[in-house]
Scaffold this motif. Sequence first.
Motif, mmCIF file in Angstrom:
data_model
loop_
_atom_site.group_PDB
_atom_site.id
_atom_site.type_symbol
_atom_site.label_atom_id
_atom_site.label_comp_id
_atom_site.label_asym_id
_atom_site.label_seq_id
_atom_site.Cartn_x
_atom_site.Cartn_y
_atom_site.Cartn_z
ATOM 1 N N ARG A 1 0.812 -1.219 0.000
ATOM 2 C CA ARG A 1 0.000 0.000 0.000
ATOM 3 C C ARG A 1 0.850 1.276 0.000
ATOM 4 N NH1 ARG A 1 -3.770 -0.956 4.156
ATOM 5 N NH2 ARG A 1 -4.845 -2.234 2.612
ATOM 6 N N PRO A 2 1.985 1.293 0.710
ATOM 7 C CA PRO A 2 2.814 2.516 0.661
ATOM 8 C C PRO A 2 3.289 2.867 -0.745
ATOM 9 C CG PRO A 2 3.407 1.192 2.545
ATOM 10 C CD PRO A 2 2.468 0.364 1.732
ATOM 11 N N ASP B 1 1.482 2.645 -3.341
ATOM 12 C CA ASP B 1 0.386 3.437 -3.925
ATOM 13 C C ASP B 1 0.524 4.897 -3.530
ATOM 14 O OD1 ASP B 1 -0.646 1.107 -4.983
ATOM 15 O OD2 ASP B 1 -2.025 0.756 -3.310
ATOM 16 N N ASP B 2 0.925 5.101 -2.263
ATOM 17 C CA ASP B 2 1.127 6.483 -1.808
ATOM 18 C C ASP B 2 2.273 7.132 -2.574
ATOM 19 O OD1 ASP B 2 -0.872 6.053 0.032
ATOM 20 O OD2 ASP B 2 0.511 5.504 1.662
ATOM 21 N N ASN C 1 1.289 8.337 -5.951
ATOM 22 C CA ASN C 1 0.548 9.603 -5.895
ATOM 23 C C ASN C 1 1.462 10.802 -5.699
ATOM 24 O OD1 ASN C 1 -1.915 8.316 -6.209
ATOM 25 N ND2 ASN C 1 -2.124 7.917 -4.001
ATOM 26 N N ARG C 2 2.731 10.540 -5.379
ATOM 27 C CA ARG C 2 3.654 11.657 -5.142
ATOM 28 C C ARG C 2 4.491 11.999 -6.367
ATOM 29 N NH1 ARG C 2 7.309 10.236 -0.370
ATOM 30 N NH2 ARG C 2 8.076 12.331 -0.867
ATOM 31 N N ARG D 1 2.226 10.236 -13.599
ATOM 32 C CA ARG D 1 1.551 9.468 -12.535
ATOM 33 C C ARG D 1 0.812 8.241 -13.073
ATOM 34 N NH1 ARG D 1 -1.492 13.385 -9.016
ATOM 35 N NH2 ARG D 1 0.654 14.012 -8.628
ATOM 36 N N ARG E 1 1.365 4.499 -12.122
ATOM 37 C CA ARG E 1 0.296 3.642 -11.610
ATOM 38 C C ARG E 1 0.287 2.305 -12.362
ATOM 39 N NH1 ARG E 1 -3.472 7.127 -12.001
ATOM 40 N NH2 ARG E 1 -3.255 7.921 -9.886
#
Length: 474
Positions: A405-406, A408-409, A412-413, A419, A423
């Motif tokens: 999950r990190p 995914d963060d 987003n950065r 992006r 993704r």
Amino acid sequence: MGWYSSRVSELNERLNRASEGAPDTVKRALSDAIVKVGNAADQALSAMLDASERTSAGNLGTQRKWQERCATATADISRAFGDAAKDNMLSPALQLFWYQALEHEMAFFDSLAKVQTPQLHDDLLVHQDLLNKMLGELWDKWTFLLSKDVIFENDQRQVVQQVSRMAQSIVDELAPGVLKRTSEGVSRATAKSLDVALKLDDKLLGGKGVDLAKLVASLFDVDIPDEIDRNLLDAVQGGSEVYQVQKGHYRNLVSAYQSLVQAEKGSVLLLFNATRAEVDTYRDKNDLGNAKVMLDQAKGYLSDWASRVPSSAQRSEASSFKDKVCSAIDTDWRLTEELDNKFRDKFKGIFVQSLGSETLEQLAESYLFRQHLEEITRKDAAGKLKALPGNLQSEVDSALERGLRPLDDLVNRVPEEVRELARMKNQRFKEHVRARLKDRIQALLPAIVELAALWDPNNLSRDFSREELEKALR
């Protein structure tokens, strides 16, 4: 006892009729002879009755004793009559009396000596003794067989109890432990992946003039590093050796159990069946019906003799003697009947008649072992193992979702213009990791499925069956 009093009276009456007009010396000589005949007969009959009443399995030879007493009686009677006539002139009437009296006495004891009653009485007592000994020997053997059987069955029960503990271990430890180790292993692996990504993030995103395409490639276009890959695979494969050990342990227990069953068949049950066969053979030759034949023949021969002796007084004396001897035989017969009934009651369904369900259960313990297996089945080790592959994949998916999950963060950065690319790269990376783990999970499935099959209730019933023991007894 005065066995021969009627016969003595009869002889004296005949002597009085035949000796009318004879000298007193002749009368006294013959009268004295009659007294001696009565004494000799009394002694002989009393001794023969005593021999019949005292006869036992340890004191046989009654037929010989009767014959010896009859021989002694005939010798004494012959001597008594001989002495009476030796120095006296007998009238024709007295000669006829003397001849008939001697002939009848000889016939009485000669025929009695040939009667087979005492031998049959001895045979009946031998039958009784064999039955009594067999009662004791069979009870000792049955007690021994049960004690030996208990040892085998205790050992077999210990094996089944180990199987039960294995099932409980699968339910409580193995299946949950595999899921836990997998989750923790994936978490450790993804943590390392995240650590690499964060370092790249610090290095590339923290600087200026970064080539965005290079940034995305650096983050997501790398394959899983060897160290991380090993962690991911070990997370799933960690249970593989456990499965193999479990299968080996289960098969060793099955082998131990079946060896014990074969040992029980080849010793306890073999001896039990051999004993039943011996009892059947004995009962065929020595059952109560055969003994009843001995009884009837023994009494019949004596009754036939008593009815055939020459004079009416002798028949009376013979009948009284017969009744006393038959009473002694009947006493032994009642004990024989009691022993036979005791034998049947004690060993019915064991060594006598068809094998009883209680005996079958004592020797095979099918019901008890079926209960043990039902208890193992209720633990549902097979169900837990069958569900494990699906649960394992689900756990891997959840662990990966949490662990990645990190990333995914991080996606987003990255700059907005790359992006979407990031993704896509991130999704491809996740799918790559999942695919690697799924392949390894699939490789483990045969071991899990095979272990689950061992714990299937039908397989347990076959591996720990009592059928061979039951067949050996039927």
